[in-house]
Enzyme design. Structure first.
Site, PDB file in Angstrom:
ATOM      1  N   ASP B  13     -16.918   9.371 -27.216  1.00 51.68           N
ATOM      2  CA  ASP B  13     -15.902  10.004 -26.369  1.00 51.68           C
ATOM      3  C   ASP B  13     -15.610   9.071 -25.197  1.00 51.68           C
ATOM      4  O   ASP B  13     -16.510   8.735 -24.425  1.00 51.68           O
ATOM      5  CB  ASP B  13     -16.448  11.353 -25.881  1.00 51.68           C
ATOM      6  CG  ASP B  13     -15.327  12.268 -25.400  1.00 51.68           C
ATOM      7  OD1 ASP B  13     -14.163  11.821 -25.407  1.00 51.68           O
ATOM      8  OD2 ASP B  13     -15.625  13.406 -25.021  1.00 51.68           O
ATOM      9  N   ASP B 108      -8.856   9.995 -27.854  1.00 54.06           N
ATOM     10  CA  ASP B 108      -9.954   9.382 -27.105  1.00 54.06           C
ATOM     11  C   ASP B 108     -11.345   9.799 -27.594  1.00 54.06           C
ATOM     12  O   ASP B 108     -12.321   9.646 -26.880  1.00 54.06           O
ATOM     13  CB  ASP B 108      -9.813   9.695 -25.614  1.00 54.06           C
ATOM     14  CG  ASP B 108      -9.864  11.178 -25.334  1.00 54.06           C
ATOM     15  OD1 ASP B 108      -9.848  11.965 -26.297  1.00 54.06           O
ATOM     16  OD2 ASP B 108      -9.906  11.553 -24.155  1.00 54.06           O
ATOM     17  N   GLU B 109     -11.419  10.345 -28.785  1.00 51.94           N
ATOM     18  CA  GLU B 109     -12.754  10.652 -29.301  1.00 51.94           C
ATOM     19  C   GLU B 109     -12.780  10.473 -30.812  1.00 51.94           C
ATOM     20  O   GLU B 109     -11.754  10.620 -31.477  1.00 51.94           O
ATOM     21  CB  GLU B 109     -13.198  12.064 -28.918  1.00 51.94           C
ATOM     22  CG  GLU B 109     -12.233  13.128 -29.341  1.00 51.94           C
ATOM     23  CD  GLU B 109     -12.763  14.532 -29.095  1.00 51.94           C
ATOM     24  OE1 GLU B 109     -13.960  14.770 -29.288  1.00 51.94           O
ATOM     25  OE2 GLU B 109     -11.954  15.391 -28.739  1.00 51.94           O
TER      26      GLU B 109
END
Lengths: 370, 421
Positions: B13, B108-109
């Site tokens: 993350d 974003d993860e």
């Protein structure tokens, strides 16, 4: 208004007019049938403003007049009566009383004042044998688009010439075109009109009732088409808009053709299509020298395949089709053999009746990309 | 019964991703309260907030105006979608060097399945550490990594590791790790579930784990069963169907737009519908998919929301055909009142075009050729380099959002068989 009619006469004529009665209840009066008693008959009129029908049955008229009664309720009730005379009386307050033997019923009607007038039939343009018209409708009606937004395709194009009638229907994926020779001396030039599907379906019913030998008198004004068979009159608003240029779509260059037995092909397709995607109905045909393979598979259900012997020595060609489109034609075509004409997997295929035929019948089907 | 082999997943993350990317381009932002999403007085929501901004209670999905009230001196930036996509792709490429099984869960993860990578990268903790270092070295961005035997626990672990940490939950210790955490830490447990759980005396994951599965099922149905599994650290519930790195076809593709000011301007609304249709069509083509059902969503000023769908008589991925259906639906259903949000959805997705058109095949073919050329131009010069003329009238303002198209790993572009060549 007061009259007496035979129950089965009334049921038959009410039944014929039922298809035209408005199904939606946005304008309540259109759910009613208009009854007009005069002379020795009662005239029944139904309309949904798009189409209209006028039929009649013999009656003993005691007091001429008119009134409107809910059409479906009336038919549903009269159908249940014993087969004898029905006495109908419509009072000033628009209530109708029906007496038949020991049955007595009152139905709430509505004033005829608000019932729309049907346009009058102009001078007839042509006389067409009912059998011929029925055949043409049956060969095309299934290709009409069911998509309401494509309103110019919600009916068939009818072209009258002095020596022939042409009828064409398409939904944008397939197109059925049929042409019958007939002497129409009264027609000058090309008379073109778009006939809505509903009117075609009603015409089939009226013609079936009258018999193949009956004559259909045809006429048209600026907005309407009229078909009279005996005492029965069907009229319909024309569809507006431009029907696609169908002649451009008819394939001109189809290098390959095979001839097939209609029933064998139909059974094969119907079996194989059990294993086609339910929504797309896609099947494949693979035509190779001596053999045509019809097959389909649904990845998680199963697959099916049929082989039909054919006379063919062209290149191996595999084409995807909507099974329903093929079956529609095979159900409509009267001949025992059919020809399948094709070019390649991305060009329109065409089916025609096999052998010599009286009427021209061409059915163009666009393939599927699978 | 034989136990299934223990899996090892990483949940990677990125730390304050949007803000961190912005800081790369403008180092003066570092350490300051930064809010990405739009200007302070604008309608819209916070896409991301820096750690400094979070101290003021600002979090993503909060209205921008609320964020401004909480911290008037915060720096509000519009955000640069293309930058985030670019950095997300960089991260994705690095992840792919560590394992062939990578799924981006959002921009974003990501989840990484470490199965079969031991020889190459060593034990899980070592691999995670190296991954952490590599991402830092190559992107200058921080991330946090959770390591666990399930994706659920890996995700919760990465959250506990933040910022810039690596946390390994040893196999067998999942239940002990989860027990003291608030139930809200379980992904999918929101305000409503939290309240419902409180009503039965559950505050911590441990409380949840002690409850009988049957009781939870009777109380919350399927979700209750999933909750029972989650409390034990299992990948329970539909969310975790499928394996990491499997290519999934989307069930639907959609784009929505919230206007800066509610609008009843027909031309502007239609232009926006067209723009959204273009974007939907583009994504369908990227996935080599075709739609049969076009749906629109209209949200009025009072937040009343309507969706209307139309099923086409053939499958399509052409801008013009999707736009025509959307426009027709809009025309037939818009009340004329000011609109806050409109959206275009493609559903009923199919792998093949299916029925070809008899009347418009020529036109369809020309459009198809044109659109594939347009896609190539957009690939090179960006999404807004080419548009249908009318869509240019849209007061369209590209907003960053969580799940943009072109997301690496989420978007198997060019990877599927028969894809674009």
């Amino acid at each position: 208004m007061e009259f007496t009619v035979n129950k089965s006469d009334l049921v038959r004529e009410l039944g014929l007019s039922q298809g035209v009665v408005e199904k939606k209840t946005t304008i309540p009066i259109l759910s009613n049938v208009l009854l007009e008693a005069a002379g020795d008959s009662v005239v029944l009129t139904a309309t949904d403003l798009e189409s209209g029908i006028r039929v009649s049955c013999p009656a003993k008229v005691k007091k001429p007049g008119s009134g409107t009664i809910p059409a479906k309720k009336l038919l549903d009730y009269v159908r249940l009566l014993p087969d004898s005379d029905v006495q109908v009386k419509v009072q000033e307050n628009h209530w109708a009383t029906l007496v038949c033997g020991r049955s007595r019923t009152r139905i709430a009607g509505m004033s005829r004042e608000s019932y729309p007038d049907l346009p009058a039939m102009p001078e007839k343009l042509a006389e067409i044998p009912a059998g011929l018209l029925v055949g043409m409708i049956q060969r095309t009606i299934f290709a009409i688009s069911a998509e309401e937004s494509r309103f110019t395709l919600n009916g068939a194009l009818m072209i009258l010439k002095k020596d022939a009638i042409t009828m064409v229907a398409t939904d944008g994926h397939r197109l059925a075109m049929t042409e019958s020779k007939i002497d129409l001396a009264g027609v000058t030039g090309n008379y073109r009109a778009l006939l809505p599907r509903k009117a075609m379906a009603e015409l089939l019913k009226l013609s079936a009732e009258a018999g193949a030998d009956a004559i259909v008198e045809f006429a048209g004004d600026d907005n309407h088409l009229f078909f009279r068979i005996g005492d029965r009159l069907l009229l319909s608003r024309k569809l507006t808009g431009n029907f696609p240029d169908f002649e451009r779509v008819l394939p001109k260059d189809q290098p390959h053709a095979i001839t097939l037995n209609r029933d064998e092909l139909r059974s094969a397709i119907e079996r194989v299509s059990q294993f086609s995607d339910e929504r797309s109905r896609a099947i494949r045909v693979l035509i190779s020298p001596g053999e045509m393979k019809v097959y389909s598979s649904v990845s998680d259900t199963g697959e099916s395949e049929e082989n039909l012997p054919v006379q063919y020595d062209g290149p191996k060609t595999e084409i995807g089709f909507n099974a329903q489109y093929l079956v529609d034609f095979l159900r409509a075509v009267p001949q025992d053999t059919v020809g399948l004409h094709f070019k390649d997997p991305n060009s329109a295929g065409e089916m025609r009746p096999g052998g010599e035929t009286e009427a021209v019948y061409r059915y163009v089907i666009m393939p599927m990309r699978i | 019964m034989e136990r299934p082999p223990v899996k090892t997943y990483l949940h990677v993350d990125m730390d304050a991703f949007f803000v961190s990317v912005e800081e790369l381009f403008d180092p003066s932002l570092k350490g300051k309260p930064v809010v990405v999403g739009g200007r302070a007085n604008e309608r819209g929501v916070v896409s991301a907030a820096s750690y400094a901004a979070r101290k003021y209670g600002i979090h993503s999905a909060m209205p921008l105006r609320t964020a401004y009230q909480r911290c008037p001196h915060a720096i509000f930036v519009e955000g640069h979608r293309e930058r985030y996509t670019e950095y997300s792709r960089k991260v994705y490429d690095i992840l792919c060097r560590f394992s062939p099984r990578v799924s981006m869960a959002s921009i974003d993860e990501a989840y990484v399945d470490l199965e079969g990578t031991r020889k190459l990268h060593g034990p899980a903790f070592q691999a995670a550490h190296r991954l952490h270092e590599t991402i830092r070295a190559e992107t200058r961005l921080n991330c946090s990594i959770g390591i666990a035997s399930s994706r659920l626990v890996a995700k919760i672990a990465s959250d506990q590791a933040k910022p810039n940490g690596v946390l390994w939950v040893l196999p067998g210790t999942e239940v002990r790790f989860l027990a003291p955490l608030d139930v809200r830490k379980i992904p999918g447990v929101g305000k409503v579930t939290e309240q419902n759980l409180r009503a039965v005396g559950v505050r911590k994951v441990g409380d949840l784990a002690r409850l009988d599965e049957g009781f939870l099922a009777s109380k919350f149905g399927k979700w209750g069963l999933a909750l029972a599994g989650k409390a034990l650290g299992l990948d329970a519930g539909g969310w975790f169907d499928g394996e990491v790195g499997e290519a999934h076809d989307p069930k639907s593709v959609s784009h929505e737009h919230t206007f800066r000011e509610d609008t009843a301007d027909l031309a502007g609304l239609q232009a926006t519908l067209l723009r959204l249709s273009e974007k939907v069509a583009r994504r369908l083509r990227d996935h080599s998919l075709f739609t049969r059902t076009v749906q629109i969503k209209i949200r009025y000023s009072d937040f009343s929301t309507f969706t209307r769908a139309r099923t086409l008589d053939h499958a399509t991925h052409l801008d013009t055909e999707i736009a025509a259906a959307a426009k027709e639906l809009f025309g037939a259903n818009w009340t004329g009142q000011p609109v806050r949000l409109i959206g275009v959805y493609a559903q009923g997705l199919e792998h093949s075009e299916g029925q070809m058109s008899l009347l418009e095949e020529e036109k369809t073919r020309r459009w198809r050729d044109a659109m594939s050329a347009v896609d190539r131009i957009r690939d090179r010069f960006g999404e807004s380099s080419v548009s249908l003329a009318r869509s240019l009238q849209a007061d369209y303002h590209e907003r960053v959002h969580e799940n943009p198209e072109n997301l690496p790993g989420k978007e198997p572009r060019g990877k599927e068989p028969g894809g674009k060549s």
